[in-house]
Design a protein around this motif. Structure first.
Motif, PDB file in Angstrom:
ATOM      1  N   ALA A 116       0.340  -0.766   0.009  1.00 33.05           N
ATOM      2  CA  ALA A 116       0.030   0.369  -0.025  1.00 33.05           C
ATOM      3  C   ALA A 116       0.889   1.348   0.417  1.00 33.05           C
ATOM      4  N   PRO A 117       0.523   2.285  -0.106  1.00 36.68           N
ATOM      5  CA  PRO A 117       1.137   3.908  -0.018  1.00 36.68           C
ATOM      6  C   PRO A 117       1.657   3.860   0.982  1.00 36.68           C
ATOM      7  N   PRO A 118       2.489   4.928   1.780  1.00 36.22           N
ATOM      8  CA  PRO A 118       3.269   5.084   2.683  1.00 36.22           C
ATOM      9  C   PRO A 118       2.187   5.570   3.779  1.00 36.22           C
ATOM     10  N   GLU A 119       2.312   5.374   5.022  1.00 38.66           N
ATOM     11  CA  GLU A 119       0.859   5.787   5.970  1.00 38.66           C
ATOM     12  C   GLU A 119       1.724   7.015   6.501  1.00 38.66           C
ATOM     13  N   VAL A 120       0.521   8.462   6.217  1.00 39.72           N
ATOM     14  CA  VAL A 120       0.912   9.287   7.309  1.00 39.72           C
ATOM     15  C   VAL A 120       0.186   9.594   7.910  1.00 39.72           C
ATOM     16  N   ALA A 121       1.215  10.035   9.469  1.00 36.68           N
ATOM     17  CA  ALA A 121       0.205   9.648  10.435  1.00 36.68           C
ATOM     18  C   ALA A 121       0.467  10.830  11.329  1.00 36.68           C
ATOM     19  N   ILE A 122      -0.229  11.732  12.316  1.00 37.23           N
ATOM     20  CA  ILE A 122       0.321  13.378  12.837  1.00 37.23           C
ATOM     21  C   ILE A 122      -0.367  13.717  14.209  1.00 37.23           C
ATOM     22  N   LEU A 123       0.015  13.513  15.350  1.00 39.48           N
ATOM     23  CA  LEU A 123      -0.306  13.468  16.744  1.00 39.48           C
ATOM     24  C   LEU A 123       0.622  15.079  16.712  1.00 39.48           C
ATOM     25  N   ALA A 162       8.055  11.757   1.132  1.00 41.11           N
ATOM     26  CA  ALA A 162       7.209  10.288   0.125  1.00 41.11           C
ATOM     27  C   ALA A 162       7.974  10.176  -1.205  1.00 41.11           C
ATOM     28  N   THR A 163       7.342  12.036  -1.430  1.00 44.96           N
ATOM     29  CA  THR A 163       7.823  11.993  -2.855  1.00 44.96           C
ATOM     30  C   THR A 163       9.345  11.720  -3.561  1.00 44.96           C
ATOM     31  N   ALA A 164      10.022  12.031  -2.777  1.00 47.79           N
ATOM     32  CA  ALA A 164      11.174  12.302  -3.191  1.00 47.79           C
ATOM     33  C   ALA A 164      11.296  10.430  -3.049  1.00 47.79           C
ATOM     34  N   HIS A 165      10.981   9.350  -2.422  1.00 48.16           N
ATOM     35  CA  HIS A 165      10.858   7.366  -2.203  1.00 48.16           C
ATOM     36  C   HIS A 165      10.189   7.419  -3.945  1.00 48.16           C
ATOM     37  N   ARG A 176       3.682   8.938  -4.745  1.00 47.15           N
ATOM     38  CA  ARG A 176       3.392  10.399  -5.096  1.00 47.15           C
ATOM     39  C   ARG A 176       1.837  10.213  -4.792  1.00 47.15           C
ATOM     40  N   VAL A 177       1.307   9.128  -4.195  1.00 45.27           N
ATOM     41  CA  VAL A 177       0.016   8.594  -2.955  1.00 45.27           C
ATOM     42  C   VAL A 177       0.368   8.094  -1.751  1.00 45.27           C
ATOM     43  N   GLN A 178       0.262   9.084  -0.560  1.00 44.61           N
ATOM     44  CA  GLN A 178       0.144   8.732   0.978  1.00 44.61           C
ATOM     45  C   GLN A 178      -1.358   7.932   1.294  1.00 44.61           C
ATOM     46  N   GLN A 179      -1.358   7.206   1.994  1.00 44.37           N
ATOM     47  CA  GLN A 179      -2.570   6.527   3.340  1.00 44.37           C
ATOM     48  C   GLN A 179      -2.792   7.265   4.688  1.00 44.37           C
TER      49      GLN A 179
END
Length: 161
Positions: free
Chosen positions: A98-105, A127-130, A133-136
């Motif tokens: 799956a696309p990489p997951e982004v999580a923020i607190l 993520a784009t540098a890796h 182009r899409v995150q989850q």
């Protein structure tokens, strides 16, 4: 190939839409005490539940070792330049299918002034540098701010709860 080995792990500075400068640095295993202090002192149970989808007040040492392992992705700490106190904690997790997951607190006192957007923008750039182009993001439907943020960056949203 280790996806994380190609991107720099140095610190960065971003500016929120409200004009606040923030310092972002990569977390280390030694930051666990600082992170747990952030959870306990700066994040309400509601904020933590929105991030973790459960009532948590701290991160266990074994979890933190996993979160800061370079093969898993990036875990970053967000602070005001020149200050040790955290205003945010964020993750960009690599996922196999799956696309990489982004999580923020974000600390309660810092919510609503663009911290999440500034940090998410930085993570999306990483993520784009890796080549992603899409995150989850996994978001509870009641977390309207997080849903808007995910929509702004074009993330795939999986509703939780």
């Amino acid at each position: 190939m280790n996806e994380c080995s190609e991107a720099p792990r140095e610190a960065a500075e971003v500016t929120t839409s409200a004009g606040h400068r923030l310092h972002i640095r990569h977390a280390t295993p030694g930051d666990l005490h600082l992170v747990n202090q952030f959870h306990a002192q700066d994040c309400s149970p509601a904020s933590r539940a929105a991030r973790y989808h459960a009532g948590r007040s701290r991160i266990r040492a074994s979890e933190w070792r996993n979160l800061t392992h370079p093969d898993k992705g990036y875990t970053v700490l967000v602070s005001v330049p020149g200050q040790d106190r955290l205003v945010g904690l964020a993750h960009l997790f690599w996922q196999k299918s799956a696309p990489p997951e982004v999580a923020i607190l974000v600390a309660d006192d810092w919510q609503g002034i663009g911290v999440g957007r500034a940090v998410a923008g930085w993570l999306v750039g990483l993520a784009t540098a890796h080549g992603h182009r899409v995150q989850q993001a996994y978001i509870v439907p009641q977390n309207v701010r997080a849903l808007r943020l995910a929509q702004h960056f074009g993330a795939v949203v999986d509703h939780v709860g």
